[in-house]
Design a protein around this motif. Structure first.
Motif, PDB file in Angstrom:
ATOM      1  N   ASN A 184      73.251 -43.858  21.658  1.00 27.89           N
ATOM      2  CA  ASN A 184      72.474 -42.631  21.826  1.00 27.89           C
ATOM      3  C   ASN A 184      71.675 -42.604  23.126  1.00 27.89           C
ATOM      4  O   ASN A 184      71.603 -41.574  23.798  1.00 27.89           O
ATOM      5  CB  ASN A 184      71.509 -42.463  20.649  1.00 27.89           C
ATOM      6  N   ILE A 321      76.314 -30.024  16.627  1.00 24.93           N
ATOM      7  CA  ILE A 321      76.425 -31.471  16.859  1.00 24.93           C
ATOM      8  C   ILE A 321      76.728 -32.210  15.554  1.00 24.93           C
ATOM      9  O   ILE A 321      77.437 -33.228  15.564  1.00 24.93           O
ATOM     10  CB  ILE A 321      75.151 -32.040  17.529  1.00 24.93           C
ATOM     11  N   ILE A 322      76.222 -31.709  14.427  1.00 25.49           N
ATOM     12  CA  ILE A 322      76.533 -32.338  13.143  1.00 25.49           C
ATOM     13  C   ILE A 322      78.029 -32.201  12.842  1.00 25.49           C
ATOM     14  O   ILE A 322      78.687 -33.174  12.447  1.00 25.49           O
ATOM     15  CB  ILE A 322      75.689 -31.719  12.011  1.00 25.49           C
ATOM     16  N   MET A 325      80.032 -34.463  15.281  1.00 28.20           N
ATOM     17  CA  MET A 325      79.892 -35.879  14.964  1.00 28.20           C
ATOM     18  C   MET A 325      80.622 -36.237  13.676  1.00 28.20           C
ATOM     19  O   MET A 325      81.255 -37.300  13.578  1.00 28.20           O
ATOM     20  CB  MET A 325      78.411 -36.252  14.845  1.00 28.20           C
ATOM     21  N   PRO A 435      81.472 -35.256  22.142  1.00 27.87           N
ATOM     22  CA  PRO A 435      80.300 -34.891  21.327  1.00 27.87           C
ATOM     23  C   PRO A 435      78.975 -35.440  21.840  1.00 27.87           C
ATOM     24  O   PRO A 435      77.957 -34.728  21.804  1.00 27.87           O
ATOM     25  CB  PRO A 435      80.658 -35.480  19.950  1.00 27.87           C
ATOM     26  N   ILE A 439      75.522 -33.275  23.035  1.00 33.25           N
ATOM     27  CA  ILE A 439      74.142 -33.424  22.555  1.00 33.25           C
ATOM     28  C   ILE A 439      73.182 -33.384  23.736  1.00 33.25           C
ATOM     29  O   ILE A 439      72.137 -32.723  23.701  1.00 33.25           O
ATOM     30  CB  ILE A 439      73.953 -34.742  21.767  1.00 33.25           C
ATOM     31  N   GLY A 455      72.287 -36.659  15.488  1.00 39.72           N
ATOM     32  CA  GLY A 455      73.693 -36.876  15.811  1.00 39.72           C
ATOM     33  C   GLY A 455      74.115 -38.319  15.626  1.00 39.72           C
ATOM     34  O   GLY A 455      75.192 -38.601  15.070  1.00 39.72           O
ATOM     35  N   HIS A 459      76.799 -39.852  12.939  1.00 39.08           N
ATOM     36  CA  HIS A 459      77.883 -40.696  13.478  1.00 39.08           C
ATOM     37  C   HIS A 459      78.025 -41.989  12.678  1.00 39.08           C
ATOM     38  O   HIS A 459      79.119 -42.349  12.231  1.00 39.08           O
ATOM     39  CB  HIS A 459      77.585 -40.995  14.952  1.00 39.08           C
TER      40      HIS A 459
END
Length: 552
Positions: A184, A321-322, A325, A435, A439, A455, A459
Motif C-alpha cells: 500500500n 476500489i473495493i 480489489m 487497481p 487508488i 483497498g 486485497h
C-alpha cells in the motif's frame, strides 16, 4: 491551441480564468508579473523535460520497489518449492521433543497456518497504513517497515539450528505485516512523487517487482539450488537482504512533496524535494496545484476509514476500489498457480520438470508486467483493466472446457496450457497492477491513506479467503470451479466499463471532478469556496496557452 508545454512558473496568487483579458490584467496590475510566450523550440524542450524520467525518480522507484514490493512477491512463493522438506522438519522436531511422530492432521494444521499467516499478516499491515503514513510519512513508514522483514528473516534462517518450527509460523505473520504495509505505501509514495504523465508507468513498477520476487523465489527454490533439505532455511532468510538495501539507501531520497506541503505544512521542503525529483527549478505549477488541494483539505479535514464510508462525495471512488480489489484477488490468480502443476502433468510434462515449467510461467508474468509499464501511459488505465479482466474471463471459460475434454480429445491438454499462459498475461497487464494505481489517482491527500487501508484490507482478506476456500471448491466442483472465477471476472469487466473513468494524464483534482456528477455532488467553481471537486482550470489554461508567468 498551442501544444501543452508542461509545468511552468505560476503566480503567487490564483490567476484569473479568461482569455484575451489576461495580458491587460498583467500589464495594468501594480505588480511585476509578466507573460511571455515561449518560442516553439523552447516550448518543445520544456515539454521534453516534463516527460523525462529523472535519475533521482528512477532511483527512488527502484530502491523502494526492490526493498519493499520485491519481498511481497518473494514471500508469496518462497515456501512452495521446499514444502516437502519443511514438513519433514516439522515432523522431526516434534518427534525429537515428544518421542512420537506428529499426527497427519496436526501436520496439516501447522502447514495451513504457515501458509495462511502471511495473508493474515498482510491484512494487519494494511490496517497500520493510515496511522503510520500520517505520523511518520511515506518514506519513514517504508524505513520502519524494514524491521518487519529483517527480524523474521533472521528467525526463519536460524529455525533449523534452533530446532523450532513455531518461529517460522510467527515469522510468516510478521513478514506478512511487511507485505501489507509495502503493498500500500509504495504505490502511494511513488504516485505522489511522479509527474502525472509518468504516474501510471511508475505506479506499475511495484507490481513488476512483486512478479520479479515471485520469479526469483521460484528459481532459488529449484531442488538443485536451495529448494532442498539443507538449503531451505537460507531460502527463507534471504528475504532480509532487500530490506537491508532499502534501509541503507532510501534515507538519501526525498519524502513525498505532497506529504511535506499538505500534511506537514512545509512548503520550502516540498519545493526542494520537487526540484530534486524533476531535475529543474521550475516547479511552481505543481506547488500551486498542491496549494489548491491543501485548501480543500482544510475545508474537508482528514478522513478516517469510517468517514470515508459515510462521505457521499467519494462514494463511487470507494465502491470502485473495493470492486477492483475484489476482482483482482477473487479472479482466481492464486488458484491458477495452484492448479498449474496438475495441468502440466496431465499434458505430459515430467514430474521432475514441472518446476522448470512453473519458472517459465513466472517469467511470462514478469515480461508482461514489464510490458504494462511501457503501455499504460499510451493505452490508459481503463483499457488495460478491461482487457486484463476480459482475457482472464475468457481463459477461465475455455480452461473449464479444456479440462473436461482432455481425457477424450488429446490436444485439449495443450489448450489447457495455453489458457494458463493467456490468463497470466491478462492478469499481468491489467488485473494485478492497475487497481493500486487507481487508488492513488482517485483520492486526494486527505482521503488517500484511508482509501489504501480499505483497498489493502479487501486485497488481503480476499487473498486469505481464496487460499482457505479453493481446496474445498476444487474438491466439490472439480474443474468447474474456474467458472466461478470466470463469472467474477465478467462482473468486474461490466462494472469497470460502466463506472470507472479514465485517469490518464489528469491531475488528482481533475479526476475527482470527473466523479462528482456520479456522486451527485455540486461542483463549486467559485475560487473562494474551493473544494475537492473544483478543477485546476487556471493551471490547465496556462499550460494550454504555453506561457510563463513570473511571480513577485
Amino acid at each position: 491551441m498551442p501544444a501543452e508545454t508542461g509545468p511552468e512558473p505560476s503566480q503567487t496568487c490564483a490567476p484569473r480564468i479568461g482569455t484575451g483579458d489576461d495580458d491587460r490584467d498583467a500589464e495594468e496590475s501594480g505588480t511585476t508579473r509578466q507573460k511571455q510566450f515561449l518560442p516553439d523550440e523552447e516550448a518543445a524542450v520544456r515539454a521534453l523535460s516534463y516527460l523525462k524520467m529523472t535519475l533521482l525518480l528512477a532511483g527512488v522507484t527502484l530502491v523502494s520497489t526492490f526493498g519493499s514490493s520485491f519481498q511481497y512477491g518473494y514471500n508469496v512463493s518462497v515456501i512452495n518449492s521446499p514444502a516437502v522438506f519443511m514438513k519433514e522438519f516439522y515432523n522431526q522436531t516434534y518427534l525429537d521433543r515428544n518421542g512420537i511422530p506428529m499426527e497427519s492432521s496436526f501436520q496439516t494444521l501447522l502447514w495451513s497456518l504457515t501458509v495462511s499467516m502471511f495473508p493474515l499478516g498482510g491484512f494487519f499491515g494494511s490496517l497500520m497504513v493510515g496511522p503510520l503514513v500520517n505520523q511518520c510519512g511515506r518514506k519513514g513508514t517504508l524505513l520502519i517497515n524494514n524491521i518487519f522483514s529483517i527480524v523474521p528473516a533472521i528467525l526463519m534462517g536460524t529455525s533449523m539450528v534452533a530446532k523450532t518450527f513455531e518461529v517460522i509460523i510467527l515469522s510468516r505473520i510478521i513478514v506478512g505485516i511487511c507485505a501489507g504495509l509495502s503493498s500500500n505505501v509504495v504505490p502511494m509514495y511513488l504516485g505522489e512523487m511522479s509527474p502525472r504523465n509518468l504516474r501510471g508507468a511508475v505506479g506499475v513498477v511495484p507490481q513488476l517487482f512483486i512478479t520479479i520476487g515471485i520469479l526469483i523465489a521460484q528459481i532459488l527454490g529449484l531442488t538443485n539450488i536451495l529448494g532442498n533439505v539443507e538449503g531451505w532455511p537460507v531460502l527463507l532468510g534471504l528475504t532480509g537482504i532487500p530490506a537491508v538495501v532499502e534501509l541503507l539507501l532510501l534515507p538519501f531520497f526525498p519524502e513525498s512533496p505532497r506529504y511535506l506541503l499538505i500534511q506537514k505544512g512545509n512548503e520550502e521542503q516540498a519545493r526542494q524535494a520537487l526540484k530534486r525529483l524533476r531535475g529543474w527549478d521550475d516547479v511552481d505549477d505543481e506547488i500551486e496545484e498542491m496549494r489548491r488541494e491543501d485548501q480543500s483539505e482544510k475545508l474537508e479535514g482528514r478522513l478516517s476509514v469510517f468517514n470515508l464510508f459515510t462521505f457521499r462525495a467519494l462514494r463511487w471512488q470507494l465502491i470502485s476500489i473495493i470492486i477492483m480489489m475484489m476482482g483482482q484477488q477473487l479472479s482466481g490468480v492464486n488458484a491458477i498457480f495452484y492448479y498449474a502443476n496438475n495441468i502440466f502433468e496431465n499434458a505430459g510434462v515430467n514430474e521432475n520438470d514441472v518446476q522448470y515449467v512453473t519458472v517459465g510461467i513466472g517469467a511470462v508474468n514478469v515480461v508482461m508486467t514489464c510490458v504494462a509499464v511501457f503501455i499504460i501511459e499510451s493505452l490508459g488505465r481503463r483499457l488495460l483493466l478491461l482487457a486484463g479482466f476480459g482475457i482472464c474471463c475468457v481463459s477461465c471459460a475455455v480452461l473449464t472446457v479444456a479440462l473436461n475434454l482432455q481425457a477424450t480429445v488429446s490436444w485439449m491438454q495443450y489448450l489447457s496450457i495455453a489458457c494458463v499462459i493467456f490468463y497470466i498475461i491478462g492478469h499481468a497487464i491489467g488485473a494485478s497492477p492497475i487497481p493500486f494505481v487507481m487508488i492513488t489517482e482517485m483520492f486526494l491527500q486527505s482521503s488517500r491513506p484511508a482509501a489504501f487501508m480499505v483497498g489493502g484490507s479487501v486485497h488481503w482478506i480476499c487473498n486469505f479467503t481464496v487460499g482457505l476456500v479453493f481446496l474445498y471448491m476444487e474438491k466439490g466442483l472439480g474443474s468447474y470451479c474456474f467458472l466461478v472465477f470466470c463469472a467474477i471476472c465478467l462482473a468486474t469487466v461490466i462494472y469497470i466499463f460502466f463506472i470507472v473513468p479514465e485517469t490518464k494524464g489528469k491531475t488528482f483534482m481533475e479526476i475527482n471532478q470527473s466523479m462528482a456528477k456520479r456522486n451527485k455532488v455540486e461542483i463549486q467553481m467559485d475560487k473562494e469556496n474551493l473544494n475537492d471537486f473544483q478543477p485546476a482550470l487556471e493551471t490547465l489554461k496556462k499550460n494550454e496557452e504555453g506561457y510563463s508567468v513570473s511571480g513577485l
